[in-house]
Scaffold this motif. Structure first.
Motif, PDB file in Angstrom:
ATOM      1  N   UNK A   1      11.710  20.447 -11.525  1.00 55.64           N
ATOM      2  CA  UNK A   1      11.843  19.046 -10.872  1.00 55.64           C
ATOM      3  C   UNK A   1      10.438  18.704 -10.331  1.00 55.64           C
ATOM      4  N   UNK A   2      10.404  17.370 -10.359  1.00 61.98           N
ATOM      5  CA  UNK A   2       9.022  16.719 -10.068  1.00 61.98           C
ATOM      6  C   UNK A   2       9.624  15.442  -8.949  1.00 61.98           C
ATOM      7  N   UNK A   3       8.654  15.348  -8.154  1.00 60.43           N
ATOM      8  CA  UNK A   3       8.994  14.372  -7.048  1.00 60.43           C
ATOM      9  C   UNK A   3       7.695  14.162  -6.120  1.00 60.43           C
ATOM     10  N   UNK A   4       7.964  12.631  -5.387  1.00 60.52           N
ATOM     11  CA  UNK A   4       6.986  12.586  -4.392  1.00 60.52           C
ATOM     12  C   UNK A   4       7.665  13.116  -3.027  1.00 60.52           C
ATOM     13  N   UNK A   5       6.645  13.135  -1.912  1.00 62.51           N
ATOM     14  CA  UNK A   5       7.022  13.742  -0.744  1.00 62.51           C
ATOM     15  C   UNK A   5       8.107  13.438  -0.102  1.00 62.51           C
ATOM     16  N   UNK A   6       8.552  12.280  -0.312  1.00 64.24           N
ATOM     17  CA  UNK A   6       9.706  11.273   0.431  1.00 64.24           C
ATOM     18  C   UNK A   6      11.089  11.995   0.119  1.00 64.24           C
ATOM     19  N   UNK A   7      11.192  12.549  -1.111  1.00 64.46           N
ATOM     20  CA  UNK A   7      12.287  13.252  -1.619  1.00 64.46           C
ATOM     21  C   UNK A   7      12.772  14.639  -1.116  1.00 64.46           C
TER      22      UNK A   7
ATOM     23  N   UNK B   1       0.806  -1.279   0.145  1.00 60.38           N
ATOM     24  CA  UNK B   1      -0.057   0.195   0.044  1.00 60.38           C
ATOM     25  C   UNK B   1       0.965   1.331  -0.107  1.00 60.38           C
ATOM     26  N   UNK B   2       1.895   1.318   0.732  1.00 64.59           N
ATOM     27  CA  UNK B   2       2.986   2.264   0.832  1.00 64.59           C
ATOM     28  C   UNK B   2       3.563   2.585  -0.550  1.00 64.59           C
ATOM     29  N   UNK B   3       3.949   1.573  -1.270  1.00 64.66           N
ATOM     30  CA  UNK B   3       4.501   1.500  -2.402  1.00 64.66           C
ATOM     31  C   UNK B   3       3.740   1.983  -3.380  1.00 64.66           C
TER      32      UNK B   3
ATOM     33  N   UNK C   1       4.095  16.251  -5.096  1.00 60.07           N
ATOM     34  CA  UNK C   1       2.927  15.529  -4.863  1.00 60.07           C
ATOM     35  C   UNK C   1       2.978  14.950  -3.438  1.00 60.07           C
ATOM     36  N   UNK C   2       1.938  15.079  -2.641  1.00 64.01           N
ATOM     37  CA  UNK C   2       1.817  14.721  -1.297  1.00 64.01           C
ATOM     38  C   UNK C   2       0.766  13.500  -1.277  1.00 64.01           C
ATOM     39  N   UNK C   3       0.873  12.989   0.023  1.00 67.29           N
ATOM     40  CA  UNK C   3      -0.191  11.706   0.239  1.00 67.29           C
ATOM     41  C   UNK C   3      -1.427  11.946   0.286  1.00 67.29           C
TER      42      UNK C   3
ATOM     43  N   UNK D   1       1.541   6.602  -6.707  1.00 69.71           N
ATOM     44  CA  UNK D   1       0.547   7.651  -7.322  1.00 69.71           C
ATOM     45  C   UNK D   1       1.002   8.993  -7.053  1.00 69.71           C
ATOM     46  N   UNK D   2       1.676   9.267  -6.048  1.00 63.96           N
ATOM     47  CA  UNK D   2       2.493  10.765  -5.999  1.00 63.96           C
ATOM     48  C   UNK D   2       3.311  10.863  -7.128  1.00 63.96           C
ATOM     49  N   UNK D   3       4.105  10.111  -7.563  1.00 68.37           N
ATOM     50  CA  UNK D   3       5.042  10.412  -8.492  1.00 68.37           C
ATOM     51  C   UNK D   3       4.130  10.605  -9.817  1.00 68.37           C
ATOM     52  N   UNK D   4       3.128   9.998 -10.214  1.00 72.67           N
ATOM     53  CA  UNK D   4       2.494   9.881 -11.191  1.00 72.67           C
ATOM     54  C   UNK D   4       1.503  11.289 -11.202  1.00 72.67           C
TER      55      UNK D   4
END
Length: 221
Positions: free
Chosen positions: A121-127, A4-6, A210-212, A11-14
């Protein structure tokens, strides 16, 4: 990481990639980065069916996938500038420093970013990080490699990593990063270093995160 986390991270990357695809307009010259987040940018960009855009890619993989999706990807020898470049990141600090190079294409990525009027620059929140930390990716010449490594202790060649797209040796610098600008200068001025993965704040025009919770955060520099 759980399934689920993955899935949430993907989904955030997308979401970040799709938001960035909206930045591209008809007739633009576009630089396409490399990595797992850019993998979502390519189909999002192709789906827009923009007219007369010309693209350059920072890796063979991005070029191949882009062409398969119908994007006009050409060698970066017929253009002397780009309107927009879009790429992912490994770390994004509050002061605008960005780390790239997890995939070993950071030299080409920096060339493309510098050639663009705008680099996004594009990223999910973990970056998003509080401060830049090691390792910092390096591309090194194979000529005189032991001497270069000795000048940049602690630096190690990345285990099992293929050469860069231009044949360079991929390594990682593991030293103190309390003064990021000073480290960037050290890496840039050490003979044998082709380039490093520290991207200065002045190179980046905007960051899309993008955030969760579904938020799309835009940081303008």
């Amino acid at each position: 990481m759980s399934t689920s986390s993955s899935e949430a991270l993907e989904a955030q990357k997308r979401a970040a990639a799709e938001a960035a695809a909206e930045e591209v307009q008809d007739g633009m010259l576009v630089g396409l980065g490399t990595g797992s987040t850019v993998a979502y940018l390519l189909p999002a960009l192709a789906a827009r069916k923009l007219k007369d855009i010309r693209c350059v890619a920072t890796s063979d993989a991005t070029e191949r996938i882009g062409i398969e999706l119908g994007l006009a990807v050409e060698p970066f020898d017929a253009l002397d500038h780009l309107d927009l470049a879009i790429d992912g990141a490994d770390q994004i600090a509050p002061d605008g420093w960005v780390v790239k190079g997890g995939g070993g294409a950071h030299t080409r990525e920096k060339v493309v970013a510098a050639a663009a009027d705008r680099f996004v620059v594009i990223a999910d929140e973990t970056k998003v990080v509080e401060s830049i930390s090691a390792p910092i990716p390096l591309e090194l010449l194979s000529f005189g490699l032991p001497a270069t490594l000795a000048a940049l202790v602690p630096t190690v060649v990345r285990d099992g990593a293929p050469p860069s797209p231009d044949g360079g040796v991929i390594a990682d610098y593991g030293g103190d990063l309390s003064d990021v600008a000073a480290v960037a200068t050290l890496l840039s001025t050490t003979p044998g270093v082709v380039d490093h993965g520290l991207f200065p704040p002045e190179l980046t025009s905007a960051v899309i995160v993008a955030h969760g919770d579904g938020r799309i955060e835009r940081r303008i520099y």
